[in-house]
Design an enzyme around this catalytic site. Structure first.
Site, mmCIF file in Angstrom:
data_model
loop_
_atom_site.group_PDB
_atom_site.id
_atom_site.type_symbol
_atom_site.label_atom_id
_atom_site.label_comp_id
_atom_site.label_asym_id
_atom_site.label_seq_id
_atom_site.Cartn_x
_atom_site.Cartn_y
_atom_site.Cartn_z
ATOM 1 N N TYR A 1 100.096 -7.923 4.610
ATOM 2 C CA TYR A 1 100.231 -8.954 3.301
ATOM 3 C C TYR A 1 101.173 -8.936 1.848
ATOM 4 O O TYR A 1 101.927 -9.894 1.928
ATOM 5 C CB TYR A 1 99.072 -9.696 3.018
ATOM 6 C CG TYR A 1 98.564 -9.813 4.508
ATOM 7 C CD1 TYR A 1 98.876 -10.803 6.085
ATOM 8 C CD2 TYR A 1 96.791 -9.959 4.254
ATOM 9 C CE1 TYR A 1 97.930 -11.220 6.527
ATOM 10 C CE2 TYR A 1 95.786 -10.325 5.614
ATOM 11 C CZ TYR A 1 96.078 -10.154 6.319
ATOM 12 O OH TYR A 1 95.940 -11.311 7.755
ATOM 13 N N ASN B 1 89.693 -3.617 5.097
ATOM 14 C CA ASN B 1 91.177 -4.208 6.005
ATOM 15 C C ASN B 1 92.606 -3.509 5.839
ATOM 16 O O ASN B 1 93.488 -3.820 5.600
ATOM 17 C CB ASN B 1 91.099 -4.895 7.229
ATOM 18 C CG ASN B 1 92.073 -5.132 8.199
ATOM 19 O OD1 ASN B 1 92.393 -4.576 8.321
ATOM 20 N ND2 ASN B 1 92.519 -6.059 8.780
ATOM 21 N N ILE C 1 93.772 -15.172 11.529
ATOM 22 C CA ILE C 1 94.310 -14.054 12.424
ATOM 23 C C ILE C 1 93.623 -13.241 13.045
ATOM 24 O O ILE C 1 93.599 -12.672 12.528
ATOM 25 C CB ILE C 1 95.795 -13.432 10.979
ATOM 26 C CG1 ILE C 1 95.971 -14.955 10.346
ATOM 27 C CG2 ILE C 1 96.959 -12.950 11.652
ATOM 28 C CD1 ILE C 1 97.472 -13.999 9.311
ATOM 29 N N ALA C 2 93.630 -13.614 13.890
ATOM 30 C CA ALA C 2 93.475 -12.541 14.833
ATOM 31 C C ALA C 2 94.485 -12.018 16.294
ATOM 32 O O ALA C 2 95.311 -12.620 16.188
ATOM 33 C CB ALA C 2 92.149 -13.395 15.789
ATOM 34 N N GLU D 1 92.053 -14.577 2.734
ATOM 35 C CA GLU D 1 90.964 -13.948 2.425
ATOM 36 C C GLU D 1 91.143 -13.163 3.518
ATOM 37 O O GLU D 1 90.998 -13.098 4.480
ATOM 38 C CB GLU D 1 89.110 -14.063 3.076
ATOM 39 C CG GLU D 1 89.537 -15.361 0.960
ATOM 40 C CD GLU D 1 89.160 -16.548 2.089
ATOM 41 O OE1 GLU D 1 89.902 -16.897 3.369
ATOM 42 O OE2 GLU D 1 89.415 -17.503 0.552
#
Length: 151
Positions: free
Chosen positions: A122, A115, A76-77, A110
């Site tokens: 999440y 972060n 995910i970016a 992961e």
């Protein structure tokens, strides 16, 4: 197609791959190549999404791979200037919807242990800590927190 804060979430198509690769280069020290994206799009059980700005620019992407009822988030970016504006959440929700559509039992990911904003997102979306992978990330070397969401 989902709209969130003027961001559209679409399936990642080959035409959008150069934009997704640019996001990778802006976000990660070891980015995926365009060839890597095109290969991913051909995999059975792979599902990828792009986040597009109101001008049509790819500002984020997310993907998952699935096998035998289990999914794994590949990445995910989100471009730095589009973070903390709902883009990452919209992409993650698209992955969750895809996981349900694929009838997955669980979705794993992961995340860098440092972060905190991603970990909070999440957890907000129902993921829980599962364990730690020491030294999982490179450049810089860092542990990964493994998380899962069961369905």
């Amino acid at each position: 197609m989902k709209q969130q804060n003027r961001i559209r979430i679409l399936p990642l198509a080959p035409l959008l791959v150069p934009g997704a690769a640019a996001v990778e280069r802006a976000c990660f020290s070891l980015p995926w190549s365009e060839a890597g994206f095109l290969s991913e799009l051909q995999k059975e059980g792979a599902c990828c999404f792009a986040a597009l700005s109101s001008s049509g620019e790819v500002v984020g992407w997310a993907g998952l791979e699935s096998v035998c009822g289990e999914g794994s988030v590949t990445n995910i970016a989100v471009l730095p200037e589009f973070r903390r504006r709902g883009t990452g959440e919209a992409l993650t929700r698209a992955l969750l919807a895809a996981a349900r559509e694929l009838a997955l039992d669980r979705l794993l990911l992961e995340v860098r242990a440092s972060n905190a904003p991603a970990i909070a997102l999440y957890e907000k979306l129902g993921f829980s800590p599962l364990g730690v992978r020491p030294g999982f990330y490179e450049a810089p070397r860092e542990d990964a927190l493994m998380m899962q969401r069961t369905f």
